[in-house]
Enzyme design. Sequence first.
Site, mmCIF file in Angstrom:
data_model
loop_
_atom_site.group_PDB
_atom_site.id
_atom_site.type_symbol
_atom_site.label_atom_id
_atom_site.label_comp_id
_atom_site.label_asym_id
_atom_site.label_seq_id
_atom_site.Cartn_x
_atom_site.Cartn_y
_atom_site.Cartn_z
ATOM 1 N N TYR A 123 0.815 -1.226 0.000
ATOM 2 C CA TYR A 123 0.000 0.000 0.000
ATOM 3 C C TYR A 123 0.847 1.274 0.000
ATOM 4 C CZ TYR A 123 -4.135 -2.846 0.828
ATOM 5 O OH TYR A 123 -5.151 -3.750 0.702
ATOM 6 N N LYS A 170 3.326 -14.897 4.307
ATOM 7 C CA LYS A 170 3.577 -15.760 3.146
ATOM 8 C C LYS A 170 5.094 -15.844 2.979
ATOM 9 C CE LYS A 170 2.047 -17.995 -0.566
ATOM 10 N NZ LYS A 170 1.205 -19.203 -0.543
ATOM 11 N N ASP A 203 -2.759 -18.364 2.827
ATOM 12 C CA ASP A 203 -3.750 -19.170 2.100
ATOM 13 C C ASP A 203 -4.377 -20.206 3.032
ATOM 14 O OD1 ASP A 203 -1.066 -19.868 1.982
ATOM 15 O OD2 ASP A 203 -1.181 -20.909 0.067
ATOM 16 N N ASP A 227 -6.246 -6.543 5.177
ATOM 17 C CA ASP A 227 -7.381 -5.971 4.454
ATOM 18 C C ASP A 227 -8.310 -7.087 3.968
ATOM 19 O OD1 ASP A 227 -8.990 -4.182 3.150
ATOM 20 O OD2 ASP A 227 -7.516 -3.546 1.670
#
Length: 339
Positions: A123, A170, A203, A227
């Site tokens: 972001y 991740k 995930d 988010d």
Amino acid sequence: MYKITLIPGDGIGPEIIETAKNVIDATGVVIEWDMVNAGLDVYAKEGILIPQKVYDSLEKNRVALKGPITTPIGQGFQSINVLLRKKYDLFANIRPVKSIPGIRVPFSNIDLVIFRENTEDLYIGIEKMISPGIAEAAKRITEKGSRRIIQAAFDYAKANHKSKVAVVHKANIMKLTDGLFLACARDIAKAYPEIQLQEVIVDNMCMQLVMNPAQFEVIATTNLYGDILSDLCAGLVGGLGLVPGANIGNSMAIFEAVHGSAPDIAGKNAANPTAVILSGAMMLEHLGEKDSADLIYLAVKEIIQQGEHITKDLGGNATTTEMSRAIIEKILTLKNNNL
Ligand code: NAD
């Protein structure tokens, strides 16, 4: 008396902010609201997205209740929401997600809080076209940014007698960026031996949340995953109309719902006001007005449980105004009964 900045926003923002203000006023906490606005409606009238008076009001009052603001997709101006969070270093986006009795969803035992890093990651807005047909975006993770959001999550867990913090990453693929975030989590966790660190790849986290959300108490994660997981978790408890939030920095706090400006229902008096009302309750807690915040939580819970004055997204047919009026009446009744 408190002085609070009130930013209605656009889309459904003005409808729901007005109701939240009325609900907060009904608790008896005396607030002088300083109403200023930013976003598309302001741009249409004044040719500017964030007038100077918005910054002035925020810098003077240091606490705000804000409605959602639209960001054009794929082109146009940068997100005003992201801009404010970065400008005032509102690094912690705190989003409690809790089951409310009476709502028909598969799980009734969800009680978790998301701590989303709010100032960095993808972001930061650094994107470029490398050549025609190839675009790139920069993902920035810093030790300082990671440590303070993870620390906030652990401090919250400790203060609220939670037994675990799930750090979502991740790092198997993004070894340097998410790897740094995870390394910070492992280091910070050492200072909290009574709290279990759950390391969950994003995930897998999505699947775990959909299958067994009650296993999570506190979630700490980076900006983008936070988010996305926020909306997923909102869906688990009945939708975006229900989940509040806070953007907290060291010297300012802006309270706002998780949801956006919902252009599909804007101007129809159909939006669920709960998420922004509960954001207002979080604001009252931040101000030290816990009893009044609790009054709002109880009133909202009872109105939803009764089911007579709930909006369409919750399966009812009340308007925004009718639902918030019912919440206000409930608050006044509870106050009269000294509850
Ligand atoms: P959204 O959250 O506005 O809406 C998603 C879906 O949820 C829509 O079907 C909407 O009708 C429904 N919904 C949202 N809030 C609701 C409520 N209170 N009651 C009932 N239903 C509700 O997400 P979007 O459509 O992806 O985004 C619309 C705009 O909002 C975009 O411009 C986006 O950038 C912006 N946005 C702003 C904020 C913010 O201001 N903090 C946050 C998220 C999105």
